[in-house]
Write a protein that holds these residues in place. Structure first.
Motif, PDB file in Angstrom:
ATOM      1  N   GLY A 118       0.826  -1.204   0.000  1.00  0.00           N
ATOM      2  CA  GLY A 118       0.000   0.000   0.000  1.00  0.00           C
ATOM      3  C   GLY A 118       0.855   1.246   0.000  1.00  0.00           C
ATOM      4  N   LEU A 119       0.305   2.328  -0.523  1.00  0.00           N
ATOM      5  CA  LEU A 119       0.996   3.616  -0.474  1.00  0.00           C
ATOM      6  C   LEU A 119       0.006   4.736  -0.725  1.00  0.00           C
ATOM      7  CD1 LEU A 119       1.221   4.466  -3.639  1.00  0.00           C
ATOM      8  CD2 LEU A 119       3.307   3.144  -3.584  1.00  0.00           C
ATOM      9  N   THR A 120       0.426   5.944  -0.375  1.00  0.00           N
ATOM     10  CA  THR A 120      -0.385   7.147  -0.558  1.00  0.00           C
ATOM     11  C   THR A 120       0.408   8.167  -1.378  1.00  0.00           C
ATOM     12  OG1 THR A 120      -1.584   6.781   1.503  1.00  0.00           O
ATOM     13  CG2 THR A 120      -1.596   9.026   0.645  1.00  0.00           C
ATOM     14  N   GLU A 155       4.038   8.364   0.171  1.00  0.00           N
ATOM     15  CA  GLU A 155       4.164   7.982   1.580  1.00  0.00           C
ATOM     16  C   GLU A 155       3.896   6.489   1.737  1.00  0.00           C
ATOM     17  OE1 GLU A 155       2.625  11.539   4.346  1.00  0.00           O
ATOM     18  OE2 GLU A 155       1.496  11.216   2.486  1.00  0.00           O
ATOM     19  N   LEU A 169       3.860   3.408   4.753  1.00  0.00           N
ATOM     20  CA  LEU A 169       4.003   2.856   6.102  1.00  0.00           C
ATOM     21  C   LEU A 169       4.719   1.516   5.959  1.00  0.00           C
ATOM     22  CD1 LEU A 169       0.380   3.651   7.174  1.00  0.00           C
ATOM     23  CD2 LEU A 169       2.417   4.626   8.254  1.00  0.00           C
ATOM     24  N   ARG A 193      -5.804  -0.178  10.803  1.00  0.00           N
ATOM     25  CA  ARG A 193      -6.516  -0.446   9.548  1.00  0.00           C
ATOM     26  C   ARG A 193      -7.983  -0.165   9.858  1.00  0.00           C
ATOM     27  NH1 ARG A 193      -6.441  -6.557   7.083  1.00  0.00           N
ATOM     28  NH2 ARG A 193      -7.172  -6.120   4.959  1.00  0.00           N
ATOM     29  N   ARG A 236     -10.967  -0.488   8.403  1.00  0.00           N
ATOM     30  CA  ARG A 236     -12.058  -1.448   8.212  1.00  0.00           C
ATOM     31  C   ARG A 236     -12.149  -2.460   9.349  1.00  0.00           C
ATOM     32  NH1 ARG A 236     -12.368  -6.607   5.616  1.00  0.00           N
ATOM     33  NH2 ARG A 236     -10.260  -6.326   4.787  1.00  0.00           N
ATOM     34  N   GLY A 284      -4.389   6.647  -3.403  1.00  0.00           N
ATOM     35  CA  GLY A 284      -3.506   5.546  -3.034  1.00  0.00           C
ATOM     36  C   GLY A 284      -4.145   4.199  -3.238  1.00  0.00           C
ATOM     37  N   TYR A 285      -3.449   3.189  -2.733  1.00  0.00           N
ATOM     38  CA  TYR A 285      -4.020   1.845  -2.747  1.00  0.00           C
ATOM     39  C   TYR A 285      -3.517   1.071  -1.546  1.00  0.00           C
ATOM     40  CZ  TYR A 285       0.464   0.593  -4.910  1.00  0.00           C
ATOM     41  OH  TYR A 285       1.798   0.440  -5.180  1.00  0.00           O
ATOM     42  N   ARG A 291      -4.176  -3.263   0.118  1.00  0.00           N
ATOM     43  CA  ARG A 291      -3.872  -4.660  -0.217  1.00  0.00           C
ATOM     44  C   ARG A 291      -4.559  -5.179  -1.470  1.00  0.00           C
ATOM     45  NH1 ARG A 291      -3.937  -7.863   5.563  1.00  0.00           N
ATOM     46  NH2 ARG A 291      -3.654  -6.016   6.853  1.00  0.00           N
ATOM     47  N   GLN A 292      -5.659  -4.534  -1.916  1.00  0.00           N
ATOM     48  CA  GLN A 292      -6.411  -5.108  -3.041  1.00  0.00           C
ATOM     49  C   GLN A 292      -6.059  -4.428  -4.358  1.00  0.00           C
ATOM     50  OE1 GLN A 292      -7.945  -3.837  -0.305  1.00  0.00           O
ATOM     51  NE2 GLN A 292      -8.341  -5.698   0.834  1.00  0.00           N
ATOM     52  N   GLY A 334     -10.864  -0.612   1.535  1.00  0.00           N
ATOM     53  CA  GLY A 334     -10.477   0.739   1.183  1.00  0.00           C
ATOM     54  C   GLY A 334     -10.849   1.784   2.220  1.00  0.00           C
ATOM     55  N   ASP A 335     -11.264   1.347   3.395  1.00  0.00           N
ATOM     56  CA  ASP A 335     -11.677   2.293   4.441  1.00  0.00           C
ATOM     57  C   ASP A 335     -10.541   3.172   4.948  1.00  0.00           C
ATOM     58  OD1 ASP A 335     -14.368   1.888   4.502  1.00  0.00           O
ATOM     59  OD2 ASP A 335     -14.382   0.675   6.323  1.00  0.00           O
ATOM     60  N   GLY A 336      -9.290   2.715   4.772  1.00  0.00           N
ATOM     61  CA  GLY A 336      -8.173   3.603   5.079  1.00  0.00           C
ATOM     62  C   GLY A 336      -7.305   3.195   6.250  1.00  0.00           C
ATOM     63  N   LYS A 337      -6.373   4.093   6.566  1.00  0.00           N
ATOM     64  CA  LYS A 337      -5.398   3.903   7.633  1.00  0.00           C
ATOM     65  C   LYS A 337      -5.405   5.130   8.531  1.00  0.00           C
ATOM     66  CE  LYS A 337      -3.505   0.287   5.525  1.00  0.00           C
ATOM     67  NZ  LYS A 337      -3.767  -1.085   5.961  1.00  0.00           N
TER      68      LYS A 337
HETATM   69  N1  LIG Z   1       1.277   0.776   3.602  1.00  0.00           N
HETATM   70  C1  LIG Z   1       0.654   1.941   3.342  1.00  0.00           C
HETATM   71  N2  LIG Z   1       1.364   3.074   3.393  1.00  0.00           N
HETATM   72  C2  LIG Z   1       0.799   4.269   3.134  1.00  0.00           C
HETATM   73  N3  LIG Z   1      -0.490   4.420   2.823  1.00  0.00           N
HETATM   74  C3  LIG Z   1      -1.258   3.319   2.762  1.00  0.00           C
HETATM   75  C4  LIG Z   1      -0.736   2.024   3.016  1.00  0.00           C
HETATM   76  N4  LIG Z   1      -1.743   1.126   2.868  1.00  0.00           N
HETATM   77  C5  LIG Z   1      -2.842   1.832   2.562  1.00  0.00           C
HETATM   78  N5  LIG Z   1      -2.567   3.146   2.500  1.00  0.00           N
HETATM   79  C6  LIG Z   1      -3.491   4.253   2.191  1.00  0.00           C
HETATM   80  O1  LIG Z   1      -4.762   3.979   2.721  1.00  0.00           O
HETATM   81  C7  LIG Z   1      -5.740   3.932   1.685  1.00  0.00           C
HETATM   82  C8  LIG Z   1      -6.755   2.869   1.996  1.00  0.00           C
HETATM   83  O2  LIG Z   1      -6.092   1.646   2.177  1.00  0.00           O
HETATM   84  P1  LIG Z   1      -6.964   0.361   2.455  1.00  0.00           P
HETATM   85  O3  LIG Z   1      -8.031   0.717   3.436  1.00  0.00           O
HETATM   86  O4  LIG Z   1      -7.401  -0.250   1.157  1.00  0.00           O
HETATM   87  O5  LIG Z   1      -5.895  -0.585   3.183  1.00  0.00           O
HETATM   88  P2  LIG Z   1      -5.999  -2.191   3.244  1.00  0.00           P
HETATM   89  O6  LIG Z   1      -4.875  -2.651   4.115  1.00  0.00           O
HETATM   90  O7  LIG Z   1      -6.063  -2.725   1.846  1.00  0.00           O
HETATM   91  O8  LIG Z   1      -7.349  -2.463   4.034  1.00  0.00           O
HETATM   92  P3  LIG Z   1      -8.696  -3.160   3.475  1.00  0.00           P
HETATM   93  O9  LIG Z   1      -8.405  -4.636   3.372  1.00  0.00           O
HETATM   94  O10 LIG Z   1      -9.733  -2.838   4.487  1.00  0.00           O
HETATM   95  O11 LIG Z   1      -8.980  -2.559   2.118  1.00  0.00           O
HETATM   96  C9  LIG Z   1      -4.953   3.675   0.411  1.00  0.00           C
HETATM   97  O12 LIG Z   1      -5.647   4.192  -0.725  1.00  0.00           O
HETATM   98  C10 LIG Z   1      -3.672   4.422   0.687  1.00  0.00           C
HETATM   99  O13 LIG Z   1      -3.853   5.803   0.406  1.00  0.00           O
END
Ligand SMILES: Nc1ncnc2c1ncn2[C@@H]1O[C@H](COP(=O)(O)OP(=O)(O)OP(=O)(O)O)[C@@H](O)[C@H]1O
Ligand SMILES: Nc1ncnc2c1ncn2[C@@H]1O[C@H](COP(=O)(O)OP(=O)(O)OP(=O)(O)O)[C@@H](O)[C@H]1O
Ligand SMILES: Nc1ncnc2c1ncn2[C@@H]1O[C@H](COP(=O)(O)OP(=O)(O)OP(=O)(O)O)[C@@H](O)[C@H]1O
Ligand SMILES: [Mg+2]
Ligand SMILES: [Mg+2]
Ligand SMILES: [Mg+2]
Lengths: 112, 112, 112
Positions: A27-29, A62, A64, A101, A103, B35-36, B38-39, B87-90
């Motif tokens: 993941g990244l932002t 960015e 994490l 996280r 969710r 951003g993105y 895990r999916q 996609g709920d975020g961090k």
């Molecule tokens: N490792 C990371 N570092 C920085 N930003 C992140 C990271 N992971 C996610 N993000 C940011 O958070 C947003 C939402 O991430 P997301 O909620 O999809 O995380 P996830 O771990 O895939 O949780 P879920 O399984 O609930 O989707 C991303 O679009 C991105 O901007």
């Protein structure tokens, strides 16, 4: 947990994303930024145009990252963002006290 | 002093702002990000449209918070940003060494 | 190494940049933000227009600074960003574990 922040040339974003994905980062932002470094006032080329203005467009990335991976991930970002020309950017790292996280409500490394 | 950073779904911003206000938080900063997680590559719905592209629009919320309140404020943000869908975020927290209120020059907790 | 973040009034950006340059700061990053402080719901003037909406446009300035300079640089930013009116902004500082200059791969203070 660590937070890596990189200010890079916009046209290097795809290379940085691919390199992070190959490393296993999930993941990244991204956000828009602009700025200048040591050559303020000098000319920098961006998308074929010369900039003499001081605020050159950049992309902020960015990520994490788990403590054990941070040194490697810094190297991955620096290598993939490099063009060898001025204005290639900065990468810095900071300590993060907690990550959640949204969710699932998971905290810490499980939250990545 | 702590800095809370949240990357959330844009349509949850009003819920997060209301929840923070109810808690008694008096200030915050917002910016655009994408951003993105895990999916990456999977489909995420945003404003009724399906995104298979990897950079989904998000909102960054930053809040400077007193040490004693930070655990509660994290909980307030996580709860109010949750939809239960991917996609709920961090949300993450970092130590802040000093804060200044520009108008008055006050430092520390009085600067909030 | 430290990271200074300032949320300021957009029309004060040139004053802040000049003051930092006079001090000897060689680089900075700018991005767009918006937010509110203690007078949420009250009226704030921006570019001659009155804002009663809660998210007032601001500029974020970020500067990586050597430990020995950080107290002075905070003062420089606060002084140059001040108008004496509400909404002048916040400045905060955080510890940075490592910095890299992407072009050269230099780490630490040499990377600035
Ligand atoms: N490792 C990371 N570092 C920085 N930003 C992140 C990271 N992971 C996610 N993000 C940011 O958070 C947003 C939402 O991430 P997301 O909620 O999809 O995380 P996830 O771990 O895939 O949780 P879920 O399984 O609930 O989707 C991303 O679009 C991105 O901007
Ligand atoms: N001290 C700093 N603080 C915050 N951001 C900085 C700083 N220096 C540079 N940056 C950011 O990094 C971007 C790229 O900087 P740049 O690569 O030109 O640094 P540099 O030290 O001048 O290196 P080079 O000599 O390779 O050009 C700038 O546009 C700015 O956004
Ligand atoms: N607690 C906070 N956390 C994060 N950002 C904040 C916080 N308080 C203010 N800000 C940011 O700083 C900007 C300016 O805040 P502002 O100067 O109005 O603070 P204030 O405490 O109300 O001071 P004043 O009484 O001088 O107006 C806001 O628009 C917001 O972006
Ligand atoms: Mg440069
Ligand atoms: Mg996800
Ligand atoms: Mg205010």
């Amino acid at each position: 947990m660590k937070l890596l922040t990189a200010i890079i040339k916009p046209h290097k974003l795809d290379d940085v994303k691919s390199a992070l994905e190959s490393y296993g980062i999930q993941g990244l932002t991204i956000s828009e930024a602009s700025g200048y470094g040591r050559q303020r006032g000098h000319t920098e080329v961006y998308r074929g145009a010369e900039y003499t203005v001081d605020l050159v467009p950049k992309v902020r990335v960015e990520v994490l990252v788990d403590d054990v991976d941070i040194a490697d991930v810094v190297e991955v970002v620096v290598k993939s963002a490099q063009t060898g020309r001025i204005g290639d950017g900065k990468v810095w790292t900071q300590h993060v006290e907690d990550v959640v996280r949204v969710r699932t409500g998971e905290h810490g490394p499980d939250a990545l």
